[in-house]
Scaffold this motif. Structure first.
Motif, mmCIF file in Angstrom:
data_model
loop_
_atom_site.group_PDB
_atom_site.id
_atom_site.type_symbol
_atom_site.label_atom_id
_atom_site.label_comp_id
_atom_site.label_asym_id
_atom_site.label_seq_id
_atom_site.Cartn_x
_atom_site.Cartn_y
_atom_site.Cartn_z
ATOM 1 N N UNK A 154 0.834 -1.209 0.000
ATOM 2 C CA UNK A 154 0.000 0.000 0.000
ATOM 3 C C UNK A 154 0.866 1.255 0.000
ATOM 4 N N UNK A 155 1.967 1.235 0.749
ATOM 5 C CA UNK A 155 2.881 2.385 0.759
ATOM 6 C C UNK A 155 3.473 2.611 -0.621
ATOM 7 N N UNK A 184 2.678 6.057 -2.587
ATOM 8 C CA UNK A 184 3.762 6.960 -2.971
ATOM 9 C C UNK A 184 3.787 7.208 -4.473
ATOM 10 N N UNK A 185 3.449 6.203 -5.246
ATOM 11 C CA UNK A 185 3.422 6.357 -6.701
ATOM 12 C C UNK A 185 2.218 7.201 -7.143
ATOM 13 N N UNK A 186 1.100 7.032 -6.460
ATOM 14 C CA UNK A 186 -0.138 7.707 -6.851
ATOM 15 C C UNK A 186 -0.259 9.120 -6.281
ATOM 16 N N UNK A 213 3.381 7.122 6.340
ATOM 17 C CA UNK A 213 4.052 8.109 5.496
ATOM 18 C C UNK A 213 4.401 9.362 6.310
ATOM 19 N N UNK A 214 3.510 9.758 7.205
ATOM 20 C CA UNK A 214 3.815 10.896 8.068
ATOM 21 C C UNK A 214 4.997 10.564 8.961
ATOM 22 N N UNK A 272 7.432 11.644 4.746
ATOM 23 C CA UNK A 272 7.163 11.918 3.336
ATOM 24 C C UNK A 272 6.746 13.361 3.092
ATOM 25 N N UNK A 273 6.261 14.028 4.100
ATOM 26 C CA UNK A 273 5.819 15.416 3.972
ATOM 27 C C UNK A 273 6.960 16.408 4.197
#
Length: 102
Positions: free
Chosen positions: A30-31, A35-37, A90-91, A95-96
């Motif tokens: 899912x990650x 990340x791709x989307x 992701x947080x 990733x942000x």
């Protein structure tokens, strides 16, 4: 990240626990997909990225709530819960954040 996580799950401390193993493998996939989307592009001066990330987390949490409230079934609830976990991961992974701050 996904490959390293998968290796850790398959041969590491969770190898005996197939339920956790399935969760971590699903999360890794899912990650990669998320990340791709959904690219959380950041700049060194854009402090708003953290709030964007929190907004995305709120949206995913709301989708999970809707799945539960509307009785959309366990499969849909699990799918939405995985989205919540992926956004939170992701947080946590930063990733942000700009590259130098991760």
């Amino acid at each position: 990240m996904g490959d390293a996580l998968r290796e850790a799950v398959e041969g590491g401390i969770y190898a005996h626990d197939t339920e956790l193993q399935r969760l971590f493998v699903a999360l890794a996939y899912r990650l990669r997909h998320a990340r791709a989307k959904h690219d959380w592009t950041t700049t060194d001066t854009d402090y708003r990225a953290q709030f964007y990330a929190l907004d995305v987390l709120n949206i995913e949490l709301h989708e999970l709530e809707e799945a539960v409230v509307n009785g959309e079934g366990r499969a849909r609830e699990k799918d939405e819960a995985l989205d919540v976990i992926a956004v939170a991961a992701r947080y946590w992974l930063g990733d942000h954040l700009p590259e130098g701050e991760k």
